[in-house]
Motif scaffolding. Structure first.
Motif, PDB file in Angstrom:
ATOM      1  N   THR A 227       1.029  -1.154   0.021  1.00 40.95           N
ATOM      2  CA  THR A 227       0.075   0.003  -0.181  1.00 40.95           C
ATOM      3  C   THR A 227       0.745   1.278   0.210  1.00 40.95           C
ATOM      4  O   THR A 227       2.140   1.116   0.355  1.00 40.95           O
ATOM      5  CB  THR A 227      -0.962  -0.020   1.263  1.00 40.95           C
ATOM      6  OG1 THR A 227       0.000   0.291   2.354  1.00 40.95           O
ATOM      7  CG2 THR A 227      -1.892  -1.061   1.417  1.00 40.95           C
ATOM      8  N   ALA A 228       0.267   2.461  -0.305  1.00 39.21           N
ATOM      9  CA  ALA A 228       1.015   3.598  -0.336  1.00 39.21           C
ATOM     10  C   ALA A 228       1.514   3.819   1.266  1.00 39.21           C
ATOM     11  O   ALA A 228       2.823   4.418   1.201  1.00 39.21           O
ATOM     12  CB  ALA A 228      -0.154   4.857  -0.726  1.00 39.21           C
ATOM     13  N   GLU A 229       0.777   3.361   2.202  1.00 38.20           N
ATOM     14  CA  GLU A 229       1.491   3.773   3.322  1.00 38.20           C
ATOM     15  C   GLU A 229       2.714   2.722   3.928  1.00 38.20           C
ATOM     16  O   GLU A 229       3.527   3.165   4.256  1.00 38.20           O
ATOM     17  CB  GLU A 229       0.254   3.318   4.557  1.00 38.20           C
ATOM     18  CG  GLU A 229       0.725   3.665   5.948  1.00 38.20           C
ATOM     19  CD  GLU A 229      -0.685   3.505   6.792  1.00 38.20           C
ATOM     20  OE1 GLU A 229      -0.261   3.043   7.915  1.00 38.20           O
ATOM     21  OE2 GLU A 229      -1.455   3.518   6.483  1.00 38.20           O
ATOM     22  N   GLU A 230       2.368   1.571   3.460  1.00 40.66           N
ATOM     23  CA  GLU A 230       3.584   0.730   3.540  1.00 40.66           C
ATOM     24  C   GLU A 230       4.896   1.007   2.846  1.00 40.66           C
ATOM     25  O   GLU A 230       5.797   0.690   3.380  1.00 40.66           O
ATOM     26  CB  GLU A 230       3.252  -0.870   3.208  1.00 40.66           C
ATOM     27  CG  GLU A 230       2.136  -1.188   4.128  1.00 40.66           C
ATOM     28  CD  GLU A 230       1.365  -2.580   3.593  1.00 40.66           C
ATOM     29  OE1 GLU A 230       0.941  -3.369   4.533  1.00 40.66           O
ATOM     30  OE2 GLU A 230       1.446  -2.764   2.154  1.00 40.66           O
ATOM     31  N   ARG A 231       4.559   1.535   1.730  1.00 42.82           N
ATOM     32  CA  ARG A 231       5.723   2.257   0.869  1.00 42.82           C
ATOM     33  C   ARG A 231       6.319   3.136   1.576  1.00 42.82           C
ATOM     34  O   ARG A 231       7.720   3.325   1.638  1.00 42.82           O
ATOM     35  CB  ARG A 231       5.419   2.420  -0.513  1.00 42.82           C
ATOM     36  CG  ARG A 231       5.213   1.057  -1.395  1.00 42.82           C
ATOM     37  CD  ARG A 231       5.008   1.639  -2.922  1.00 42.82           C
ATOM     38  NE  ARG A 231       4.077   2.853  -3.219  1.00 42.82           N
ATOM     39  CZ  ARG A 231       2.710   2.629  -3.250  1.00 42.82           C
ATOM     40  NH1 ARG A 231       2.158   1.211  -3.447  1.00 42.82           N
ATOM     41  NH2 ARG A 231       2.008   3.632  -3.657  1.00 42.82           N
ATOM     42  N   LEU A 232       5.476   4.135   2.116  1.00 38.52           N
ATOM     43  CA  LEU A 232       6.329   5.184   3.112  1.00 38.52           C
ATOM     44  C   LEU A 232       6.722   4.936   4.140  1.00 38.52           C
ATOM     45  O   LEU A 232       7.740   5.557   4.683  1.00 38.52           O
ATOM     46  CB  LEU A 232       4.819   6.349   3.289  1.00 38.52           C
ATOM     47  CG  LEU A 232       5.488   7.650   3.801  1.00 38.52           C
ATOM     48  CD1 LEU A 232       6.351   8.256   2.877  1.00 38.52           C
ATOM     49  CD2 LEU A 232       4.308   8.320   4.099  1.00 38.52           C
ATOM     50  N   THR A 233       6.236   3.783   4.769  1.00 34.84           N
ATOM     51  CA  THR A 233       7.195   3.134   5.983  1.00 34.84           C
ATOM     52  C   THR A 233       8.448   2.824   5.444  1.00 34.84           C
ATOM     53  O   THR A 233       9.605   2.953   6.120  1.00 34.84           O
ATOM     54  CB  THR A 233       6.348   2.021   6.663  1.00 34.84           C
ATOM     55  OG1 THR A 233       4.961   2.525   7.094  1.00 34.84           O
ATOM     56  CG2 THR A 233       7.076   1.295   7.961  1.00 34.84           C
ATOM     57  N   LEU A 234       8.728   1.977   4.293  1.00 42.43           N
ATOM     58  CA  LEU A 234      10.096   1.445   3.741  1.00 42.43           C
ATOM     59  C   LEU A 234      10.858   2.671   3.526  1.00 42.43           C
ATOM     60  O   LEU A 234      12.046   2.496   3.815  1.00 42.43           O
ATOM     61  CB  LEU A 234       9.675   0.750   2.663  1.00 42.43           C
ATOM     62  CG  LEU A 234       9.707  -0.942   2.814  1.00 42.43           C
ATOM     63  CD1 LEU A 234       8.361  -1.217   3.765  1.00 42.43           C
ATOM     64  CD2 LEU A 234       9.632  -1.565   1.657  1.00 42.43           C
ATOM     65  N   LYS A 235      10.332   3.605   3.136  1.00 45.07           N
ATOM     66  CA  LYS A 235      10.959   4.899   2.541  1.00 45.07           C
ATOM     67  C   LYS A 235      11.484   5.773   3.902  1.00 45.07           C
ATOM     68  O   LYS A 235      12.599   6.214   3.939  1.00 45.07           O
ATOM     69  CB  LYS A 235      10.283   5.711   1.524  1.00 45.07           C
ATOM     70  CG  LYS A 235      10.897   6.638   0.897  1.00 45.07           C
ATOM     71  CD  LYS A 235      10.224   7.798   0.200  1.00 45.07           C
ATOM     72  CE  LYS A 235      10.053   7.020  -1.109  1.00 45.07           C
ATOM     73  NZ  LYS A 235       9.408   7.709  -2.447  1.00 45.07           N
ATOM     74  N   THR A 236      10.523   5.674   4.696  1.00 41.76           N
ATOM     75  CA  THR A 236      10.973   6.508   6.252  1.00 41.76           C
ATOM     76  C   THR A 236      11.975   5.712   6.788  1.00 41.76           C
ATOM     77  O   THR A 236      12.963   6.533   7.238  1.00 41.76           O
ATOM     78  CB  THR A 236       9.633   6.576   6.954  1.00 41.76           C
ATOM     79  OG1 THR A 236       8.591   7.248   6.301  1.00 41.76           O
ATOM     80  CG2 THR A 236      10.072   7.022   8.487  1.00 41.76           C
ATOM     81  N   GLY A 237      12.013   4.410   6.824  1.00 38.75           N
ATOM     82  CA  GLY A 237      13.052   3.706   7.378  1.00 38.75           C
ATOM     83  C   GLY A 237      14.471   3.945   6.730  1.00 38.75           C
ATOM     84  O   GLY A 237      15.454   4.266   7.289  1.00 38.75           O
ATOM     85  N   ALA A 238      14.516   3.705   5.366  1.00 41.43           N
ATOM     86  CA  ALA A 238      15.552   3.740   4.623  1.00 41.43           C
ATOM     87  C   ALA A 238      16.177   5.445   4.559  1.00 41.43           C
ATOM     88  O   ALA A 238      17.414   5.432   4.936  1.00 41.43           O
ATOM     89  CB  ALA A 238      15.378   3.185   3.021  1.00 41.43           C
ATOM     90  N   PHE A 239      15.372   6.181   4.285  1.00 44.10           N
ATOM     91  CA  PHE A 239      15.894   7.642   4.224  1.00 44.10           C
ATOM     92  C   PHE A 239      16.262   8.117   5.489  1.00 44.10           C
ATOM     93  O   PHE A 239      17.138   8.747   5.648  1.00 44.10           O
ATOM     94  CB  PHE A 239      14.895   8.766   3.519  1.00 44.10           C
ATOM     95  CG  PHE A 239      14.887   8.251   2.048  1.00 44.10           C
ATOM     96  CD1 PHE A 239      15.077   9.424   1.369  1.00 44.10           C
ATOM     97  CD2 PHE A 239      14.316   7.242   1.399  1.00 44.10           C
ATOM     98  CE1 PHE A 239      14.963   9.335  -0.151  1.00 44.10           C
ATOM     99  CE2 PHE A 239      14.330   7.278   0.127  1.00 44.10           C
ATOM    100  CZ  PHE A 239      14.598   8.283  -0.617  1.00 44.10           C
ATOM    101  N   GLY A 240      15.331   7.598   6.535  1.00 42.25           N
ATOM    102  CA  GLY A 240      15.644   7.981   7.948  1.00 42.25           C
ATOM    103  C   GLY A 240      16.887   7.422   8.254  1.00 42.25           C
ATOM    104  O   GLY A 240      17.837   8.078   9.078  1.00 42.25           O
TER     105      GLY A 240
END
Length: 135
Positions: free
Chosen positions: A6-19
């Motif tokens: 989902t868009a929310e799950e993709r954002l979670t992956l991105k938050t972890g990686a970019f973070g």
């Protein structure tokens, strides 16, 4: 069996990686370093594939706290753990890819300017621990 994120799950992956990249870069800040570190991290993320690449290269950028290291960690480390859980559930073969990409990006950032300093090494270890937590 791979399931679409989902868009929310993709954002979670991105938050972890970019973070994770931001956490390491913030451990030894500097303006010259910022450019080198950003370039180094983007190379690691571009090397990803499949679901991980789709999540990291599409959609909006995550909103990360800009305050203190503990506040950044309070968002980033749980996002890394949740990302592993999401991938275990929806695309198990991509768990290792995600871990590898995040750690490669963090390590490239640390090496990009003056080599790895102790604060960066400590941040990478916290990232590694968050990625290793069982679901």
């Amino acid at each position: 069996m791979e399931q679409r994120l989902t868009a929310e799950e993709r954002l979670t992956l991105k938050t972890g990686a970019f973070g994770a990249v931001f956490l390491v870069a913030n451990a030894d800040p500097g303006m010259v370093a910022l450019f080198r570190e950003s370039f180094a991290a983007s190379g690691a993320m571009a090397d990803s594939s499949g679901v991980v690449k789709e999540a990291l290269t599409n959609g909006p950028l995550p909103k990360l706290p800009r305050a203190s290291a503990p506040e950044i960690e309070a968002v980033v480390l749980p996002a890394l753990g949740r990302s592993v859980e999401i991938l275990r559930e929806k695309s198990p073969r991509d768990v290792a890819t995600y871990r590898d990409v995040v750690l490669a990006a963090a390590e490239r950032v640390a090496r990009a300017h003056r080599g790895v300093v102790p604060a960066e090494a400590a941040a990478i270890e916290r990232i590694r621990a968050a990625l290793a937590q069982p679901a």
